[in-house]
Design a protein around this motif. Structure first.
Motif, PDB file in Angstrom:
ATOM      1  N   SER A   1      46.720  33.902  42.761  1.00  0.00           N
ATOM      2  CA  SER A   1      45.572  33.333  42.046  1.00  0.00           C
ATOM      3  C   SER A   1      45.425  31.845  42.380  1.00  0.00           C
ATOM      4  CB  SER A   1      45.728  33.550  40.542  1.00  0.00           C
ATOM      5  OG  SER A   1      46.705  32.679  40.044  1.00  0.00           O
TER       6      SER A   1
ATOM      7  N   HIS B   1      44.311  28.082  41.123  1.00  0.00           N
ATOM      8  CA  HIS B   1      44.157  27.361  39.861  1.00  0.00           C
ATOM      9  C   HIS B   1      43.185  26.196  40.013  1.00  0.00           C
ATOM     10  CE1 HIS B   1      44.960  26.122  35.806  1.00  0.00           C
ATOM     11  NE2 HIS B   1      45.032  24.871  36.258  1.00  0.00           N
TER      12      HIS B   1
ATOM     13  N   TRP C   1      42.666  30.340  31.073  1.00  0.00           N
ATOM     14  CA  TRP C   1      41.748  31.448  31.351  1.00  0.00           C
ATOM     15  C   TRP C   1      42.145  32.126  32.652  1.00  0.00           C
ATOM     16  CZ3 TRP C   1      37.917  33.432  28.442  1.00  0.00           C
ATOM     17  CH2 TRP C   1      37.438  32.669  27.371  1.00  0.00           C
ATOM     18  N   THR C   2      42.068  33.430  32.687  1.00  0.00           N
ATOM     19  CA  THR C   2      42.231  34.157  33.951  1.00  0.00           C
ATOM     20  C   THR C   2      40.893  34.823  34.263  1.00  0.00           C
ATOM     21  OG1 THR C   2      44.553  34.519  33.493  1.00  0.00           O
ATOM     22  CG2 THR C   2      43.559  35.943  35.167  1.00  0.00           C
TER      23      THR C   2
ATOM     24  N   SER D   1      38.506  37.003  37.075  1.00  0.00           N
ATOM     25  CA  SER D   1      38.498  37.767  38.321  1.00  0.00           C
ATOM     26  C   SER D   1      37.083  37.829  38.883  1.00  0.00           C
ATOM     27  CB  SER D   1      39.067  39.164  38.110  1.00  0.00           C
ATOM     28  OG  SER D   1      38.309  39.817  37.140  1.00  0.00           O
TER      29      SER D   1
ATOM     30  N   THR E   1      41.527  36.281  42.030  1.00  0.00           N
ATOM     31  CA  THR E   1      41.833  35.847  40.661  1.00  0.00           C
ATOM     32  C   THR E   1      41.949  34.324  40.624  1.00  0.00           C
ATOM     33  OG1 THR E   1      43.073  37.873  40.392  1.00  0.00           O
ATOM     34  CG2 THR E   1      43.414  36.205  38.725  1.00  0.00           C
ATOM     35  N   TYR E   2      41.406  33.762  39.591  1.00  0.00           N
ATOM     36  CA  TYR E   2      41.450  32.307  39.386  1.00  0.00           C
ATOM     37  C   TYR E   2      42.006  32.030  38.000  1.00  0.00           C
ATOM     38  CZ  TYR E   2      38.318  32.147  43.372  1.00  0.00           C
ATOM     39  OH  TYR E   2      37.785  32.294  44.617  1.00  0.00           O
ATOM     40  N   THR E   3      42.666  30.898  37.857  1.00  0.00           N
ATOM     41  CA  THR E   3      43.049  30.474  36.506  1.00  0.00           C
ATOM     42  C   THR E   3      42.446  29.092  36.256  1.00  0.00           C
ATOM     43  OG1 THR E   3      45.127  29.628  37.397  1.00  0.00           O
ATOM     44  CG2 THR E   3      45.204  31.796  36.338  1.00  0.00           C
TER      45      THR E   3
END
Ligand SMILES: Cc1cc2nc3c(=O)[nH]c(=O)nc-3n(C[C@H](O)[C@H](O)[C@H](O)COP(=O)(O)OP(=O)(O)OC[C@H]3O[C@@H](n4cnc5c(N)ncnc54)[C@H](O)[C@@H]3O)c2cc1C
Length: 500
Positions: free
Chosen positions: A2, A4, A256-257, A259, A269-271
């Motif tokens: 992921s 960030h 927050w996660t 997609s 996926t990002y955070t």
């Protein structure tokens, strides 16, 4: 794996890009995810087809907010042009200046219809419907049945796809509040006689009567492409071809996660610590896991969709209007844009013209699902019927479908938005809703930008300093949240507000 980022922005339209530009300008880490595989700008993008440029509806750049105008100039310092504004109404084979000119209207309508209009107005005043429930009843009370059927009924029904008997009177009261026939006639007379006084310094600007507007020389897309480039130059990321479809929040970490799915099916996926969303409220809420309680409210929100058919013709016939409202009930087209009048640079050569025929529809209905070929045939037939160009002169065409062009203000929307807002604000202080569909507000670019500008201030301040829901339709932020709105309503006295 992921990625960030401090702030993740959903959508690279005016709201999302304003937020990203300002955050990156302040040295903050920001990533924008945009579903469109090729373009930024959202509904304010400019489409390019074989060298011809056109908007999703023409986009005027006008704002009462100095801060918004300054930001436009900062992002696009050298490319604005000032354009004269001319728009008319087409009804039963005749053109009417918009806003109306009394003598022209009388001449066009003829003595008989004009007399009937006055008589039906007097009748409506003498015998008003006591508690008007529908748009039809409300307008009939204010103007009489005849004027309702000429200047309100067909266009309103084309735009919203509902009978004026099914549109609520509240909506009419909200949109055309303060409009009275006396004032409209006074203004129309002054216009006919060329007596409209110049605006005095300090006088409120009357939005519907503005006679010129600013426009980027190659369309609104130019503004948003510049904003994306500048964001990237400041260290932000604007990533296309990423549709956000999953969101979850971890209260323990405050992370927050998110997609996103790409066109080829790949998932990423990002955070992020903050999430700014300009995605339609209905889609945003549907993407949150676990499901919010207000999912039902979000799913009840409605949208009106939009198809534009650009016809490119080798035509010597020129007309000065930027756009023409088509009130005529014999054609389906609602409005025609004349892109050369927006900016000569929208058309690559002198011999051709490019007209945008606008059809209001619902995703999935007959217009929306018609093939491009059928839509072009319809547009050619109708432009010939109106007589703006000869369909045989059309040499090229392009169809663009814009889902969710208009958030619908139906009877339940305000309560539904309020429920969603209450729950999201309570449960997720780091989720920030901005923009048109992002807040289900039927407003212009300046409103979308102002909500993003204040959100950036909130993020930088570390708490909700401003309540972005108080930004009114003129992009003004007032503590009471109403004074600007009242000015705006006063400014709409003379003519009903047209859909942008
Ligand atoms: C016909 C018409 C004429 C108009 N004329 C004018 C005018 O003259 N002047 C004016 O100022 N305004 C005008 N407007 C309004 C203007 O287009 C909007 O106010 C403005 O574009 C709103 O900006 P936004 O960023 O909130 O939303 P949008 O422009 O809708 O941008 C949102 C972006 O988010 C993306 N997105 C949505 N969901 C997701 C997701 N799940 N994942 C990733 N990306 C997502 C979309 O693809 C889009 O690019 C007009 C609108 C219409 C329909």
């Amino acid at each position: 794996m992921s990625h960030h980022t401090e702030t993740l922005v959903i959508g690279a339209g005016p709201a999302g890009l304003t937020a990203a530009y300002l955050l990156s300008k302040h040295g903050r880490d920001v990533t924008v995810l945009e579903r469109d595989p090729a373009q930024v700008g959202g509904i304010s993008r400019t489409v390019s087809h074989n060298g011809y440029l056109f908007d999703i509806g023409g986009h005027r750049f006008f704002s009462k907010s100095k801060a918004v105008v300054q930001l436009w100039d900062e992002i696009l310092p050298n490319d604005f042009i000032e354009r004269p504004r001319l728009s008319r109404i087409y009804y039963k084979g005749k053109y009417y200046a918009y806003p109306l000119k009394a003598f022209e209207a009388l001449r066009n309508l003829g003595i008989l219809t004009s007399t009937l209009c006055v008589a039906s107005y007097l009748l409506a005043r003498a015998k008003p419907i006591e508690t008007p429930k529908s748009f039809h009843e409300w307008v009939r009370n204010q103007f009489g049945e005849r004027l309702f059927s000429i200047f309100f009924k067909t266009y309103t029904e084309k735009v919203w796809g509902m009978s004026c008997d099914a549109i609520s009177a509240d909506w009419a009261a909200q949109r055309i509040k303060g409009l009275d026939l006396g004032a409209a006639i006074r203004d129309a007379l002054k216009r006919s006689l060329g007596l409209r006084a110049k605006q005095k310094p300090g006088e409120p600007v009357i939005k519907t009567l503005i006679e010129s507007f600013r426009y980027p020389r190659r369309g609104p897309g130019m503004m948003w492409e510049a904003a994306a480039e500048k964001t990237a130059a400041q260290g932000g990321r604007v990533l296309l071809d990423r549709g956000v479809d999953g969101l979850s929040f971890e209260p323990a970490t405050g992370i927050w996660t998110v997609s996103a799915t790409r066109g080829d099916g790949t998932r990423e996926t990002y955070t992020a610590r903050h999430l700014i969303s300009s995605a339609p409220v209905r889609e945003l809420v549907d993407a949150i896991k676990p499901r919010p309680l207000s999912t039902f409210n979000a799913r009840s929100l409605q949208y009106r969709d939009f198809v534009t058919v650009a016809l490119i013709a080798k035509s010597q016939k020129d007309f000065p209007d930027n756009w023409i409202y088509i009130h005529d009930p014999s054609v389906q087209v609602g409005r025609v844009q004349n892109f050369r009048s927006w900016s000569p640079e929208m058309i690559p050569d002198e011999d051709h013209t490019c007209l945008g025929l606008e059809y209001f529809c619902f995703e999935g209905d007959g217009l929306w699902t018609a093939s491009d070929e059928d839509l072009v045939a319809l547009a050619k037939r109708e432009i010939g019927q109106i007589g703006l160009i000869d369909p045989r002169e059309v040499v090229d065409a392009c169809v663009v479908r814009q889902p969710k062009a208009y958030p619908v203000y139906d009877e339940t929307y305000a309560d539904n938005v309020a429920s969603v807002r209450r729950e999201l604000e309570h449960d997720f202080p780091t989720l920030h809703l901005v923009g048109r569909n992002g807040m289900h507000k039927y407003n212009n670019q300046d409103h979308a930008m102002m909500t993003a500008m204040l959100t950036v201030e909130n993020i930088i301040a570390g708490h909700r300093r401003h309540d972005v829901w108080r930004v009114n339709e003129d992009a003004e932020y007032t503590e009471a949240g109403v004074s600007g709105a009242q000015d705006a309503l006063a400014s709409e006295r003379l003519v009903p507000r047209k859909v942008a």
